[in-house]
Design a protein around this motif. Structure first.
Motif, PDB file in Angstrom:
ATOM      1  N   GLU A 155     -42.642 -30.601  88.461  1.00  0.00           N
ATOM      2  CA  GLU A 155     -43.723 -31.305  89.160  1.00  0.00           C
ATOM      3  C   GLU A 155     -44.970 -30.431  89.236  1.00  0.00           C
ATOM      4  O   GLU A 155     -46.099 -30.919  89.068  1.00  0.00           O
ATOM      5  N   ALA A 156     -44.776 -29.136  89.481  1.00  0.00           N
ATOM      6  CA  ALA A 156     -45.917 -28.219  89.543  1.00  0.00           C
ATOM      7  C   ALA A 156     -46.625 -28.140  88.200  1.00  0.00           C
ATOM      8  O   ALA A 156     -47.863 -28.160  88.132  1.00  0.00           O
ATOM      9  N   GLN A 161     -51.235 -29.394  84.661  1.00  0.00           N
ATOM     10  CA  GLN A 161     -51.742 -29.956  83.409  1.00  0.00           C
ATOM     11  C   GLN A 161     -52.720 -31.095  83.685  1.00  0.00           C
ATOM     12  O   GLN A 161     -53.728 -31.245  82.979  1.00  0.00           O
ATOM     13  N   GLY A 162     -52.427 -31.890  84.701  1.00  0.00           N
ATOM     14  CA  GLY A 162     -53.345 -32.958  85.075  1.00  0.00           C
ATOM     15  C   GLY A 162     -54.672 -32.415  85.577  1.00  0.00           C
ATOM     16  O   GLY A 162     -55.734 -32.950  85.261  1.00  0.00           O
ATOM     17  N   LEU A 163     -54.620 -31.324  86.355  1.00  0.00           N
ATOM     18  CA  LEU A 163     -55.849 -30.702  86.828  1.00  0.00           C
ATOM     19  C   LEU A 163     -56.678 -30.175  85.669  1.00  0.00           C
ATOM     20  O   LEU A 163     -57.906 -30.323  85.639  1.00  0.00           O
ATOM     21  N   PRO A 168     -63.651 -31.046  86.198  1.00  0.00           N
ATOM     22  CA  PRO A 168     -64.676 -30.351  85.416  1.00  0.00           C
ATOM     23  C   PRO A 168     -64.595 -28.841  85.619  1.00  0.00           C
ATOM     24  O   PRO A 168     -64.565 -28.353  86.741  1.00  0.00           O
ATOM     25  N   GLY A 169     -64.523 -28.103  84.523  1.00  0.00           N
ATOM     26  CA  GLY A 169     -64.470 -26.651  84.598  1.00  0.00           C
ATOM     27  C   GLY A 169     -63.103 -26.090  84.889  1.00  0.00           C
ATOM     28  O   GLY A 169     -62.908 -24.877  84.834  1.00  0.00           O
ATOM     29  N   ALA A 170     -62.129 -26.938  85.212  1.00  0.00           N
ATOM     30  CA  ALA A 170     -60.797 -26.422  85.541  1.00  0.00           C
ATOM     31  C   ALA A 170     -60.110 -25.837  84.320  1.00  0.00           C
ATOM     32  O   ALA A 170     -59.287 -24.926  84.425  1.00  0.00           O
ATOM     33  N   ALA A 171     -60.414 -26.375  83.120  1.00  0.00           N
ATOM     34  CA  ALA A 171     -59.763 -25.892  81.907  1.00  0.00           C
ATOM     35  C   ALA A 171     -60.065 -24.423  81.657  1.00  0.00           C
ATOM     36  O   ALA A 171     -59.283 -23.728  81.002  1.00  0.00           O
TER      37      ALA A 171
END
Length: 256
Positions: A155-156, A161-163, A168-171
């Motif tokens: 789940e984590a 991966q969804g975040l 924006p900018g999380a990648a």
């Protein structure tokens, strides 16, 4: 004598004088204002009432927010352990929107300290949904950490991966990707973790880069070797050649 008749006669010269002072182009506007004076006055009164009502609403909202902050501080000081978690949970659910994020974050922190990781994950998740930007990302990372502590690595990993795909900018956030690598390891996805470490190593220099590459090599030796092969070809060296060079560089021991 009719007072209304006399009043109209007295007002007539005043209106005529006013009309004489107004230009011909503005005369229709003056006539409109005189004809609808009552309606215009009513609209102005309504506008003033709206302004007063808005001011009262904002004052009431500020007052509620201040009371909520005071209640939050008292709850943290006066309660400990599981009682604190329970009290903060009740407080967070009824908190106004302006203090909801702080209340949920306080609940999540208290739950983490008391080992209640399920409650912490839920509180972090609600805090993330109550705001956006850096605060929302921070709360979402806290939720992922709580899920890892609770043993819910899959789940984590899905959350992280969804975040990475949505915010924006999380990648490009190294904290998110490092946590994603750890979640992948816990979920048994070593190749994904190795790829994540290698991607971070490319953006890092010095000791940190070497550490990340070493972590990737532990998880997936073939992937790490394939990553290192182009660099070795570009420098004209291979791991075996390097070893040979090191051996050749060593002085020979003199036989007795």
């Amino acid at each position: 004598m009719n007072p209304q008749k006399n009043q109209g006669a007295a007002d007539a010269p005043l209106l005529r004088d006013l009309q004489l002072e107004v230009s011909q182009e503005s005369a229709p506007l003056l006539q409109f204002m005189l004809r609808h004076a009552g309606l215009i006055a009513g609209v102005l009164v309504l506008f003033l009432l709206v302004l007063v009502g808005t001011g009262i609403y904002n004052w009431h909202g500020d007052s509620r927010a201040e009371e909520a902050r005071d209640a939050l501080a008292r709850t943290i000081i006066q309660n400990q352990g599981a009682d604190q978690v329970k009290a903060l949970s009740q407080l967070a659910e009824g908190a106004p929107s302006s203090t909801r994020f702080a209340a949920y974050m306080a609940l999540a922190n208290s739950a983490m300290q008391n080992g209640d990781y399920a409650t912490a994950a839920q509180a972090y998740g609600k805090a993330a949904k109550s705001t956006d930007g850096a605060f929302g990302l921070s709360a979402a990372l806290g939720e992922a950490g709580a899920l890892l502590k609770a043993g819910k690595s899959t789940e984590a990993l899905t959350l992280l991966q969804g975040l990475q795909n949505s915010l924006p900018g999380a990648a490009n956030a190294p904290q998110l990707r490092q946590m994603m690598a750890e979640a992948a390891i816990a979920a048994g996805q070593n190749e994904l973790a190795a790829r994540t470490y290698l991607a971070l190593a490319r953006e890092t220099q010095g000791v940190n880069s070497s550490y990340l590459r070493a972590r990737a090599a532990e998880l997936d030796p073939k992937l790490a070797a394939a990553e290192a092969a182009p660099k070795a070809s570009a420098t004209g060296a291979t791991p075996d050649a390097d070893k040979g060079g090191q051996k050749a560089a060593q002085p020979e021991q003199t036989k007795p």
